[in-house]
Design an enzyme around this catalytic site. Structure first.
Site, mmCIF file in Angstrom:
data_model
loop_
_atom_site.group_PDB
_atom_site.id
_atom_site.type_symbol
_atom_site.label_atom_id
_atom_site.label_comp_id
_atom_site.label_asym_id
_atom_site.label_seq_id
_atom_site.Cartn_x
_atom_site.Cartn_y
_atom_site.Cartn_z
ATOM 1 N N TYR A 1 0.825 -1.215 0.000
ATOM 2 C CA TYR A 1 0.000 0.000 0.000
ATOM 3 C C TYR A 1 0.860 1.265 0.000
ATOM 4 O O TYR A 1 0.398 2.314 -0.432
ATOM 5 C CB TYR A 1 -0.915 0.027 1.228
ATOM 6 N N ASP B 1 -6.341 -7.172 3.729
ATOM 7 C CA ASP B 1 -7.491 -6.519 3.087
ATOM 8 C C ASP B 1 -8.414 -7.585 2.492
ATOM 9 O O ASP B 1 -9.622 -7.579 2.718
ATOM 10 C CB ASP B 1 -6.971 -5.567 2.003
ATOM 11 N N LYS C 1 3.146 -15.287 1.724
ATOM 12 C CA LYS C 1 3.485 -16.227 0.653
ATOM 13 C C LYS C 1 5.002 -16.371 0.579
ATOM 14 O O LYS C 1 5.669 -15.879 -0.339
ATOM 15 C CB LYS C 1 2.849 -15.797 -0.677
ATOM 16 N N ASP D 1 -12.162 -9.244 4.210
ATOM 17 C CA ASP D 1 -13.461 -9.178 3.526
ATOM 18 C C ASP D 1 -14.081 -10.573 3.426
ATOM 19 O O ASP D 1 -15.280 -10.754 3.646
ATOM 20 C CB ASP D 1 -13.313 -8.609 2.105
ATOM 21 N N ASP E 1 -2.854 -18.020 0.302
ATOM 22 C CA ASP E 1 -3.890 -18.602 -0.569
ATOM 23 C C ASP E 1 -4.520 -19.820 0.095
ATOM 24 O O ASP E 1 -5.742 -19.983 0.107
ATOM 25 C CB ASP E 1 -3.323 -18.948 -1.964
HETATM 26 C C1 IPM Z 1 -10.450 -1.352 3.820
HETATM 27 C C2 IPM Z 1 -10.713 -0.683 2.522
HETATM 28 C C3 IPM Z 1 -9.581 0.288 2.256
HETATM 29 C C4 IPM Z 1 -8.317 -0.502 2.061
HETATM 30 C C5 IPM Z 1 -9.804 1.269 1.111
HETATM 31 C C6 IPM Z 1 -11.099 2.041 1.264
HETATM 32 C C7 IPM Z 1 -8.656 2.213 0.949
HETATM 33 O O1 IPM Z 1 -10.865 -1.624 1.512
HETATM 34 O O2 IPM Z 1 -10.347 -0.648 4.836
HETATM 35 O O3 IPM Z 1 -10.354 -2.580 3.835
HETATM 36 O O4 IPM Z 1 -8.035 -1.008 0.971
HETATM 37 O O5 IPM Z 1 -7.574 -0.639 3.034
HETATM 38 MG MG MG Z 2 -10.881 -3.644 2.194
#
Ligand code: IPM
Ligand code: MG
Length: 368
Positions: A142, A249, A192, A253, A225
């Site tokens: 990032y 990230d 990884k 999710d 993975d």
């Molecule tokens: C998260 C989001 C952020 C990220 C974005 C909005 C920059 O996806 O907080 O997971 O990628 O970190």
């Molecule tokens: Mg995210």
């Protein structure tokens, strides 16, 4: 002594709506639990861009550095899709994370009993699930240099760099081990190392921190993975997962969705302790700004409310009051109160964002 301070940054989309409900909850604690906070509010993301031409004004950044905790709603929306990369709403959030040095991002994935049927996985795979992803948040791909889009011969090349120093890995590993000691005492580290040198270093350093300081905690390593696969196969094998910024990230999710609704999950981003002993901290729901339903009173304020519960626990040392809020949310769900994102049962009419907030307040009142 002055009250602890909270800076509220509602942001874009459904951010302001869900935050309005959290403000009710914050006031409830002042009125009923002798826990008053000094609350200020400011702009972030597209809202800040509209007002100031930047997704985070320097004054807001300075305020965020001073308060005891920042509570953020969500940033972004289609209106801002064509903005220059440097002023996109997300840059405001990334600047807060970076300049406050919030290196440990805690993302719990917890399945509420009342919602186990909402998961796309079988109920017995997710019922009772309670895992914590610790995502490194201020480094890795990032932020690594070089980055950019460059000319190379007769075409362009897009470059981002995965870069981790030993000390960056050490400090997030410590956060994960400390948390594990207060939970199930197990950490799984994901990278990884089979393809990336940064992954080899990650694995070595996490192992070293473990052997030297946290040998009492059970540590395992997994390729990220395979970790994603195991998360879908049998997520209850995990307690704390520690991983880098990008894998975190993605994996968070996926883990969030195991629980049935992204609208339910909070997060805490913690940095080093300040002079008063509290960590620098920002709390935000895992969900985004949901522009498709913004302004319609349909959004689920629970993730944002639970983010405030994390603030009570990690910034204000009020674990029992955090439990109280989490139990109030559980009660509301057990009573069948549902925002539109949680529908699926026969004959249930959804409540609005503010009705859900009121239901949480009612449950808090009952808890007294
Ligand atoms: C998260 C989001 C952020 C990220 C974005 C909005 C920059 O996806 O907080 O997971 O990628 O970190
Ligand atoms: Mg995210």
């Amino acid at each position: 002594m002055s009250n602890p301070s909270i800076l509220i940054l509602p942001g874009d989309g459904i951010g302001p709506e869900v935050m309005a409900e959290v403000r009710k909850i914050i006031s409830w604690y002042g009125d009923n639990r002798d826990l008053a906070f000094d609350v200020s509010e400011d702009l972030v993301g597209g809202a800040a861009y509209d007002a100031h031409g930047t997704p985070l004004h320097d004054d807001t950044m300075a305020k965020a550095q001073e308060v005891d905790a920042v509570l953020l709603g969500a940033v972004g929306g289609p209106k801002y899709d064509n903005l220059d990369f440097s002023v996109k709403p997300e840059r405001g959030l990334l600047r807060l994370r970076k300049e406050m040095d919030l290196f440990a991002n805690l993302r719990p994935a917890q399945c509420f009993d009342a919602l186990a049927d909402f998961s796309s996985l079988k109920k017995d795979v997710v019922a009772g699930l309670d895992i914590m992803i610790v995502r490194e948040l201020t480094s890795g791909i990032y932020f690594g240099e070089p980055r950019g889009i460059f000319e190379e011969g007769n075409e362009r090349v897009g470059i981002n760099t995965q870069r981790y120093t030993e000390s960056e890995i050490e400090r997030v590993a410590r956060s994960a081990f400390e948390l594990a000691r207060r939970r199930g005492n197990k950490v799984c580290s994901m990278e990884k190392a089979n393809v990336m040198e940064s992954g080899i270093l990650w694995r070595e350093v996490v192992q070293k921190v473990h052997d030297e300081e946290y040998a009492d905690v059970e540590l395992s390593h997994m390729y990220a993975d395979a970790g994603a696969m195991q998360l879908c196969r049998w997520p209850k094998q995990f307690d704390v997962i520690v991983t880098d910024n990008l894998f975190g990230d993605l994996l968070s999710d996926a883990a969030a969705m195991l629980t049935g609704s992204l609208g339910m999950l909070p997060s805490a981003s913690l940095g080093a302790p300040m002079a008063n002993g509290r960590p620098k901290a920002l709390y935000e729901p895992v969900h985004g700004s949901a522009p498709d339903i913004a302004g319609e009173g349909k959004a689920n304020p629970i993730a944002c409310a639970l983010s405030f519960a994390m603030a009570l626990r990690y910034s204000f040392d009020q674990g029992a009051e955090a439990d109280r809020l989490e139990q109030a949310v559980e009660k509301v769900l057990a009573d069948g109160v549902r925002t539109a994102d949680l529908l699926g049962e026969e004959g249930v009419t959804p409540v609005s964002t503010s009705e859900m907030g009121d239901a949480i307040i009612a449950a808090l009142n009952e808890s007294l």
